[in-house]
Design a protein around this motif. Structure first.
Motif, PDB file in Angstrom:
ATOM      1  N   ALA A   1       0.881  -1.138   0.199  1.00 62.04           N
ATOM      2  CA  ALA A   1      -0.120   0.052   0.037  1.00 62.04           C
ATOM      3  C   ALA A   1       1.076   1.232   0.060  1.00 62.04           C
ATOM      4  CB  ALA A   1      -0.831   0.086   1.340  1.00 62.04           C
ATOM      5  N   GLN A   2       2.105   1.141  -0.254  1.00 60.19           N
ATOM      6  CA  GLN A   2       3.104   2.130  -0.162  1.00 60.19           C
ATOM      7  C   GLN A   2       2.611   3.410  -1.374  1.00 60.19           C
ATOM      8  OE1 GLN A   2       7.131   1.168  -1.110  1.00 60.19           O
ATOM      9  NE2 GLN A   2       7.804   3.183  -1.381  1.00 60.19           N
ATOM     10  N   TYR A   3       2.065   2.754  -2.514  1.00 66.63           N
ATOM     11  CA  TYR A   3       1.570   4.010  -3.358  1.00 66.63           C
ATOM     12  C   TYR A   3      -0.046   4.136  -3.621  1.00 66.63           C
ATOM     13  CZ  TYR A   3       6.651   3.027  -4.721  1.00 66.63           C
ATOM     14  OH  TYR A   3       7.712   3.116  -4.922  1.00 66.63           O
ATOM     15  N   GLY A   4      -0.582   3.499  -2.513  1.00 67.73           N
ATOM     16  CA  GLY A   4      -2.067   3.311  -2.649  1.00 67.73           C
ATOM     17  C   GLY A   4      -2.705   4.783  -2.820  1.00 67.73           C
ATOM     18  N   GLU A   5      -2.119   5.959  -1.979  1.00 67.41           N
ATOM     19  CA  GLU A   5      -2.898   7.188  -2.062  1.00 67.41           C
ATOM     20  C   GLU A   5      -2.597   7.599  -3.536  1.00 67.41           C
ATOM     21  OE1 GLU A   5      -1.637   9.867   0.956  1.00 67.41           O
ATOM     22  OE2 GLU A   5      -1.903   8.228   2.625  1.00 67.41           O
ATOM     23  N   HIS A   6      -1.613   7.575  -4.156  1.00 62.61           N
ATOM     24  CA  HIS A   6      -0.933   8.119  -5.404  1.00 62.61           C
ATOM     25  C   HIS A   6      -2.029   7.442  -6.413  1.00 62.61           C
ATOM     26  CE1 HIS A   6       1.306  10.146  -8.478  1.00 62.61           C
ATOM     27  NE2 HIS A   6       1.179   9.081  -9.204  1.00 62.61           N
ATOM     28  N   PHE A   7      -2.085   6.114  -6.213  1.00 61.29           N
ATOM     29  CA  PHE A   7      -3.020   5.589  -7.229  1.00 61.29           C
ATOM     30  C   PHE A   7      -4.544   6.001  -7.060  1.00 61.29           C
ATOM     31  CE2 PHE A   7       0.012   1.702  -7.320  1.00 61.29           C
ATOM     32  CZ  PHE A   7       0.517   2.148  -8.409  1.00 61.29           C
ATOM     33  N   ARG A  10      -4.443   9.329  -8.916  1.00 60.10           N
ATOM     34  CA  ARG A  10      -4.599   9.182 -10.470  1.00 60.10           C
ATOM     35  C   ARG A  10      -5.926   8.863 -11.002  1.00 60.10           C
ATOM     36  NH1 ARG A  10       1.077   8.691 -12.823  1.00 60.10           N
ATOM     37  NH2 ARG A  10      -0.512   8.502 -14.647  1.00 60.10           N
ATOM     38  N   LEU A  11      -6.431   7.907 -10.134  1.00 59.48           N
ATOM     39  CA  LEU A  11      -7.851   7.320 -10.583  1.00 59.48           C
ATOM     40  C   LEU A  11      -8.865   8.555 -10.563  1.00 59.48           C
ATOM     41  CD1 LEU A  11      -9.709   5.217 -11.440  1.00 59.48           C
ATOM     42  CD2 LEU A  11      -9.983   4.693  -8.949  1.00 59.48           C
ATOM     43  N   GLU A  12      -8.868   9.508  -9.589  1.00 63.35           N
ATOM     44  CA  GLU A  12      -9.527  10.521  -9.213  1.00 63.35           C
ATOM     45  C   GLU A  12      -9.359  11.352 -10.524  1.00 63.35           C
ATOM     46  OE1 GLU A  12     -12.860  12.773  -8.340  1.00 63.35           O
ATOM     47  OE2 GLU A  12     -12.155  10.852  -7.652  1.00 63.35           O
ATOM     48  N   GLN A  13      -8.061  11.726 -10.972  1.00 65.29           N
ATOM     49  CA  GLN A  13      -7.751  12.602 -12.041  1.00 65.29           C
ATOM     50  C   GLN A  13      -8.365  12.102 -13.330  1.00 65.29           C
ATOM     51  OE1 GLN A  13      -6.983  15.457 -10.071  1.00 65.29           O
ATOM     52  NE2 GLN A  13      -6.032  15.944 -11.864  1.00 65.29           N
ATOM     53  N   PHE A  14      -8.175  10.876 -13.516  1.00 70.85           N
ATOM     54  CA  PHE A  14      -8.748  10.097 -14.662  1.00 70.85           C
ATOM     55  C   PHE A  14     -10.288  10.388 -14.832  1.00 70.85           C
ATOM     56  CE2 PHE A  14     -11.015   6.384 -16.016  1.00 70.85           C
ATOM     57  CZ  PHE A  14     -10.847   6.521 -17.462  1.00 70.85           C
TER      58      PHE A  14
END
Length: 90
Positions: A1-7, A10-14
């Protein structure tokens, strides 16, 4: 979950971008198809319009032997589409 917040970011931006595309073009497919009809060199009455999609650009110019290699500044719209109108020469 190290990159969970960034993913998640990115999903919200998409999702926001997709919503904007669907609002203006109807669908992602229609938006993609528009590139075949709405970009590049387009003949108009008395001129040629050149359009290019470059949302990350901070400036754009049309340069070539037709203008003595002196760049003509292009104008950007809200969607990152740059354009310049080149009047016909008699």
């Amino acid at each position: 979950a190290q990159y969970g917040e960034h993913f998640d970011f990115r999903l919200e931006q998409f999702r926001k971008t997709l919503h904007t595309i669907e609002m203006y073009a109807g669908s992602l497919s229609s938006f993609a198809d528009s590139f075949n009809k709405e970009y590049g060199f387009i003949r108009e009455q008395g001129a040629t319009l050149y359009k290019e999609w470059a949302p990350g650009a901070i400036g754009a110019q049309l340069i070539g032997d037709f203008n003595g290699w002196e760049g003509w500044d292009m104008q950007r719209d809200d969607f990152g589409v740059w354009s310049v109108r080149v009047p016909d020469v008699d």
